[in-house]
Design an enzyme around this catalytic site. Structure first.
Site, short mmCIF file in Angstrom:
data_model
loop_
_atom_site.label_atom_id
_atom_site.label_comp_id
_atom_site.label_asym_id
_atom_site.label_seq_id
_atom_site.Cartn_x
_atom_site.Cartn_y
_atom_site.Cartn_z
N THR B 154 0.78 -1.05 0.12
CA THR B 154 0.07 0.04 -0.23
C THR B 154 0.89 1.25 -0.15
O THR B 154 2.09 1.23 0.71
CB THR B 154 -0.89 0.00 1.33
OG1 THR B 154 -1.72 -1.17 1.31
CG2 THR B 154 -1.61 1.34 1.28
N ARG B 182 -12.61 -8.36 -1.52
CA ARG B 182 -11.54 -8.63 -0.29
C ARG B 182 -11.01 -7.44 -0.08
O ARG B 182 -10.60 -6.38 -1.14
CB ARG B 182 -10.55 -9.52 -0.66
CG ARG B 182 -9.50 -9.60 0.61
CD ARG B 182 -8.47 -8.57 0.43
NE ARG B 182 -7.11 -8.60 1.56
CZ ARG B 182 -6.25 -7.74 1.35
NH1 ARG B 182 -6.08 -6.84 0.69
NH2 ARG B 182 -5.45 -7.92 2.49
N VAL B 183 -11.31 -6.65 1.42
CA VAL B 183 -10.79 -5.29 1.79
C VAL B 183 -9.67 -5.60 2.88
O VAL B 183 -9.86 -6.56 3.72
CB VAL B 183 -11.70 -4.67 2.21
CG1 VAL B 183 -11.41 -3.35 2.80
CG2 VAL B 183 -12.69 -4.17 1.03
N GLY B 184 -8.71 -5.14 2.59
CA GLY B 184 -7.50 -5.13 3.72
C GLY B 184 -7.64 -3.91 4.79
O GLY B 184 -8.62 -3.49 4.90
N ASP B 185 -6.55 -3.37 5.36
CA ASP B 185 -6.39 -2.56 6.40
C ASP B 185 -6.54 -1.06 5.79
O ASP B 185 -7.05 -0.02 6.46
CB ASP B 185 -5.50 -2.58 7.21
CG ASP B 185 -4.02 -2.47 6.42
OD1 ASP B 185 -3.66 -3.25 5.63
OD2 ASP B 185 -3.35 -1.38 7.01
N THR B 205 1.29 -0.76 6.25
CA THR B 205 1.41 -1.38 4.88
C THR B 205 1.70 -2.91 5.44
O THR B 205 2.69 -3.10 6.21
CB THR B 205 2.28 -0.97 3.73
OG1 THR B 205 2.33 -1.95 2.81
CG2 THR B 205 3.51 -0.70 4.45
N GLY B 208 -2.97 -6.92 5.43
CA GLY B 208 -4.05 -6.40 5.98
C GLY B 208 -4.88 -6.95 6.90
O GLY B 208 -5.36 -6.49 8.09
#
Lengths: 305, 305
Positions: B154, B182-185, B205, B208
């Site tokens: 990221t 899908r979603v990370g942090d 980064t 996530g």
């Protein structure tokens, strides 16, 4: 020192329905995580609760979109769905996602695809009653400058089981008349919920757009870890941040939190009237009403189920 | 006490491209928030960076889905998109969403609808090079038991401007071969980023799914607020949590953080090799390489632009 005993605490009066369903499980030594899912499923399945699951109020396009999360306090594993459609029990999918090695938070069509390919029940979450409310609101909005958003009552459940394991879950259909894809704090760890079985847990309900401005569920758990009671940890986490928002020229909206320590001590913080439900050991499900009063709410028993 | 001066810090070597674009703005007294967006747009627009924006690697279905967030350190306003398709500059949409009174975090089709109806550029974010990598990976996966997930870099940017305002932004195409949705942090406040102009900011980064297990960007800002340096705050926030995950039987994956205080002091924490870029006042863009070394990284200058 309070003696640890099995405990569940949930947000809003609707939580009493969930606690009544799940406490017998906890009394039979079930895992806190399963009790959380049982409790939230009971709320999701009830079409009379218009801010969670089936019967939840739809977005601006007339479609029900749900957010839900599950966190395991033993190992910090998280599962969540957001902006999800057609999933009968978002909390059950969140619990399943928490067991995956990756892809734990799924949004939009991806959440539905996962539910579909993993055998979860799909259904149209829009009830005739909710559709009618949407039609009425559309007419009202055409004739007014009203803020269209309300109905942000998330059901949050914290559970402590007989083996001192803890879990937390959240589920909501979010703001009535929200934009398509709008997500609040409920699926967001740290803001909407947090739990550590060695310390305790906390969870939030209210205006997600404000609640996500600080990680106050995480902060409450951190403060309980320094030895504070649930009430005192919430007091130190929540009210100063609301004051800080005001200092920065913002107008804080609704903030309500529940917290539960690993020894069974529980508490709440709120800046609006806020009912919640608690059950401990083999006692009844007790509903309380909290009224904001500076930095300490006034709590009065509402009813016992 | 370090004298405050305009500063930007960003994650990975690609951040140098963004800093080169944005520092002249900061030197001309621009708002930190605009500098963050300029810097991240430069990275999003460059097809050579395969984990952010145009040219980012696609999900398992072969579609590029992006996550981005923006936070204003003056008033804690947040805007974010997640699981978003066809948006040329997700960070620009995130900045716009931070100015809305509600509906600040939009996912999936709702994010694209907002971008479309608010005049943002839409484009197919899949480059021929990224499509070819997807085809090759599909073939590899058919013949192996390899973990398919990588490419989680990221771009995060923290900026401090000449009027002591601060902002943070994040942008990523997420894990290569992730599940749809899908979603990370990166779009999650407190976990992926946090900033308070009166204290400082932090951003993350790495993997996530692990980073979201604690609100360590929020925690780093809290610790800087007690007077700790950026490096010391990160050290106290990040490494104990990685150890706690191990204590609970988990295998922590990649965690890397940058932090910047309101007086220009900056630092990083990481458990993997981690390049980052910094520029201050009218000095050059400096790229450093950090190597993990217990609870203190070893930092060596890599190059000056």
């Amino acid at each position: 020192m309070i003696v640890m005993s099995i405990t569940m605490i949930g947000t809003w009066e609707m939580a009493a329905t969930g606690l009544a369903a799940a406490m017998p499980q906890l009394q039979n030594d079930a895992w806190a995580g399963d009790a959380v899912v049982t409790a939230i499923k009971a709320v999701e399945d009830n079409p009379n609760f218009q801010s969670v699951g089936f019967g939840g109020l739809p977005n601006a396009a007339g479609i029900v979109e749900t957010d839900a999360a599950f966190m395991n306090g033993d190992n910090f594993r998280i599962g969540a769905v957001a902006g999800a459609r057609d999933i009968a029990n978002p909390i059950a999918v969140a619990q399943a996602l928490a067991q995956e090695p990756a892809n734990n938070l799924l949004v939009g069509t991806g959440a539905t695809e996962y539910a579909s390919t993993h055998g979860f029940v799909l259904k149209n979450m829009l009830t005739p009653k909710a559709a009618q409310k949407w039609t009425e609101k559309q007419k009202q909005l055409a004739n007014s400058e009203l803020n269209p958003y309300d109905g942000h009552d998330t059901v949050c459940m914290l559970a402590l089981d007989s083996q001192q394991r803890m879990a937390v879950g959240t589920s909501t259909s979010g703001l009535f008349m929200k934009r398509t894809g709008r997500v609040g704090d409920s699926p967001l760890p740290g803001a909407g919920y947090y739990v550590d079985s060695q310390i305790g847990g906390a969870a939030a309900t209210g205006m997600g757009e404000d609640i996500m401005k600080a990680s106050l569920s995480y902060e409450t758990v951190r403060l309980m870890g320094t030895g504070l009671s649930a009430t005192e940890a919430l007091r130190q986490a929540v009210y100063p941040f609301i004051a800080k928002l005001q200092d920065r020229g913002e107008k804080p909206r609704e903030f309500s939190y529940v917290a539960l320590r690993a020894d069974g001590d529980f508490g709440i913080a709120t800046n609006v009237p806020f009912p919640f439900a608690v059950a401990q050991a083999d006692g009844p499900v007790q509903v309380y009403n909290a009224a904001p009063n500076g930095d300490h709410p006034i709590i009065t028993p509402l009813k016992t189920n």
